[in-house]
Design an enzyme around this catalytic site. Structure first.
Site, PDB file in Angstrom:
ATOM      1  N   ASP A  79      -2.017  -4.677 -19.210  1.00  0.00           N
ATOM      2  CA  ASP A  79      -0.984  -3.623 -19.255  1.00  0.00           C
ATOM      3  C   ASP A  79      -0.881  -2.928 -20.617  1.00  0.00           C
ATOM      4  O   ASP A  79       0.186  -2.399 -20.956  1.00  0.00           O
ATOM      5  CB  ASP A  79       0.398  -4.197 -18.866  1.00  0.00           C
ATOM      6  CG  ASP A  79       0.412  -4.764 -17.449  1.00  0.00           C
ATOM      7  OD1 ASP A  79      -0.345  -4.253 -16.598  1.00  0.00           O
ATOM      8  OD2 ASP A  79       1.168  -5.718 -17.205  1.00  0.00           O
TER       9      ASP A  79
ATOM     10  N   MET B 155      -3.100  -7.781  -7.408  1.00  0.00           N
ATOM     11  CA  MET B 155      -2.459  -8.896  -8.110  1.00  0.00           C
ATOM     12  C   MET B 155      -3.460  -9.936  -8.614  1.00  0.00           C
ATOM     13  O   MET B 155      -3.293 -11.142  -8.381  1.00  0.00           O
ATOM     14  CB  MET B 155      -1.414  -9.549  -7.191  1.00  0.00           C
ATOM     15  CG  MET B 155      -0.326  -8.595  -6.733  1.00  0.00           C
ATOM     16  SD  MET B 155       0.537  -7.791  -8.101  1.00  0.00           S
ATOM     17  CE  MET B 155       1.546  -9.151  -8.665  1.00  0.00           C
TER      18      MET B 155
ATOM     19  N   SER C  21       4.564   3.562 -15.291  1.00  0.00           N
ATOM     20  CA  SER C  21       3.509   4.121 -16.135  1.00  0.00           C
ATOM     21  C   SER C  21       2.175   4.051 -15.391  1.00  0.00           C
ATOM     22  O   SER C  21       1.879   3.040 -14.743  1.00  0.00           O
ATOM     23  CB  SER C  21       3.349   3.294 -17.423  1.00  0.00           C
ATOM     24  OG  SER C  21       4.575   3.078 -18.067  1.00  0.00           O
TER      25      SER C  21
ATOM     26  N   ASN D 135      -4.396   2.038 -13.510  1.00  0.00           N
ATOM     27  CA  ASN D 135      -3.410   1.142 -12.892  1.00  0.00           C
ATOM     28  C   ASN D 135      -2.045   1.795 -12.932  1.00  0.00           C
ATOM     29  O   ASN D 135      -1.759   2.607 -13.814  1.00  0.00           O
ATOM     30  CB  ASN D 135      -3.361  -0.178 -13.683  1.00  0.00           C
ATOM     31  CG  ASN D 135      -2.402  -1.183 -13.084  1.00  0.00           C
ATOM     32  OD1 ASN D 135      -2.356  -1.371 -11.864  1.00  0.00           O
ATOM     33  ND2 ASN D 135      -1.618  -1.835 -13.925  1.00  0.00           N
TER      34      ASN D 135
ATOM     35  N   GLY E 287       0.777  -1.243   0.000  1.00  0.00           N
ATOM     36  CA  GLY E 287       0.000   0.000   0.000  1.00  0.00           C
ATOM     37  C   GLY E 287       0.802   1.283   0.000  1.00  0.00           C
ATOM     38  O   GLY E 287       0.279   2.331   0.385  1.00  0.00           O
TER      39      GLY E 287
ATOM     40  N   HIS F  63       1.935   0.638 -13.301  1.00  0.00           N
ATOM     41  CA  HIS F  63       2.729  -0.532 -13.679  1.00  0.00           C
ATOM     42  C   HIS F  63       4.216  -0.167 -13.611  1.00  0.00           C
ATOM     43  O   HIS F  63       4.613   0.889 -14.115  1.00  0.00           O
ATOM     44  CB  HIS F  63       2.362  -0.983 -15.099  1.00  0.00           C
ATOM     45  CG  HIS F  63       3.125  -2.197 -15.517  1.00  0.00           C
ATOM     46  ND1 HIS F  63       2.819  -3.463 -15.046  1.00  0.00           N
ATOM     47  CD2 HIS F  63       4.209  -2.343 -16.319  1.00  0.00           C
ATOM     48  CE1 HIS F  63       3.671  -4.331 -15.559  1.00  0.00           C
ATOM     49  NE2 HIS F  63       4.530  -3.680 -16.325  1.00  0.00           N
TER      50      HIS F  63
HETATM   51  C1  GRF Z   1       3.993  -1.189  -7.325  1.00  0.00           C
HETATM   52  O1  GRF Z   1       5.324  -1.425  -7.687  1.00  0.00           O
HETATM   53  C2  GRF Z   1       3.140  -1.071  -8.546  1.00  0.00           C
HETATM   54  O2  GRF Z   1       3.800  -0.531  -9.637  1.00  0.00           O
HETATM   55  C3  GRF Z   1       2.786  -2.499  -8.825  1.00  0.00           C
HETATM   56  O3  GRF Z   1       2.611  -3.093  -7.563  1.00  0.00           O
HETATM   57  C4  GRF Z   1       3.381  -2.389  -6.605  1.00  0.00           C
HETATM   58  C5  GRF Z   1       2.455  -1.961  -5.514  1.00  0.00           C
HETATM   59  O4  GRF Z   1       3.157  -1.397  -4.451  1.00  0.00           O
HETATM   60  N1  GRF Z   1       1.621  -2.587  -9.672  1.00  0.00           N
HETATM   61  P1  GRF Z   1       2.382  -0.769  -3.206  1.00  0.00           P
HETATM   62  O5  GRF Z   1       1.457  -1.858  -2.662  1.00  0.00           O
HETATM   63  O6  GRF Z   1       1.627   0.407  -3.696  1.00  0.00           O
HETATM   64  O7  GRF Z   1       3.459  -0.419  -2.226  1.00  0.00           O
END
Ligand code: GRF
Length: 212
Positions: free
Chosen positions: A141, A86, A132, A103, A12, A105
């Protein structure tokens, strides 16, 4: 004020960055597919409603996505922000929220879609990497890009050092993208492209469009 629902599965840190940016919008709920996601605690500490929809309780992706949509719709959000959520979402789910679903990425899309981006970048000897923010479309993506940040890949980088450098930029560009959407300065048009009514296009060489 626009209402945002955040979906996450893990730590988070992007949620924290969005909260810290004090944007002109309200995060009305944080929803996770994992009850142990640390991001839920961040939400609770800010008095934000949290919901867990555990994917392993559902027989297939379609029934999980239907349950997820039911929870999201309770909050009638204008924007649904994925921050490390995820789960691969079904086309039906994505179509239901087309133009509202965004999103972050950890790569310079369209390069390095999917997982383990930092390790693959190091393996390939790539010299510039980044992150991105994009609208989500049914192809993983591949949705239209709102903003990107680029960082150098250093010769002695490990996955840890590189991911840390990219994450710092994630924390800058995700709040910026949400800010633009909430002010209706950026949107996805009928042709599925990113449109904007921002007249200025400032930006340092490695971030485009630039932060404002
Ligand atoms: C980030 O690196 C984001 O780019 C990817 O998942 C990770 C999430 O990190 N999709 P967090 O939970 O916001 O710390």
């Amino acid at each position: 004020m626009k209402k945002i629902v955040v979906l996450l599965s893990g730590r988070g840190s992007n949620l924290q960055a969005i909260l810290s940016a004090k944007l002109p919008c309200q995060i009305v709920a944080v929803i996770s597919n994992r009850e142990d996601a640390a991001g839920l605690k961040i939400a609770q500490a800010h008095g934000i409603s949290t919901v867990v929809v555990q994917h392993n309780y559902y027989a297939d992706r379609a029934s999980f996505d239907a349950a997820l949509a039911k929870e999201i719709d309770r909050f009638t959000p204008d924007v649904i922000a994925l921050t490390g959520f995820m789960r691969i979402l079904t086309a039906d789910f994505v179509d239901r929220y087309l133009g509202k679903l965004i999103n972050i990425h950890p790569s310079l899309l369209p390069s390095y879609t999917g997982i383990n981006t930092h390790a693959r970048v190091i393996q390939d000897g790539v010299k510039i990497h980044g992150c991105s923010v994009h609208f989500v479309t049914p192809t993983l993506d591949a949705g239209p890009i709102i903003i990107q940040a680029a960082v150098p890949v250093l010769h002695d980088d490990t996955v840890e050092t590189l991911s840390c450098r990219v994450l710092q930029e994630e924390h800058r560009i995700y709040p910026q993208a949400i800010h633009w959407i909430c002010r209706e300065q950026v949107w996805m048009d009928a042709e599925g492209r990113v449109a904007n009514n921002r007249l200025e296009q400032p930006g340092a060489p490695l971030i485009s469009p630039g932060l404002s």
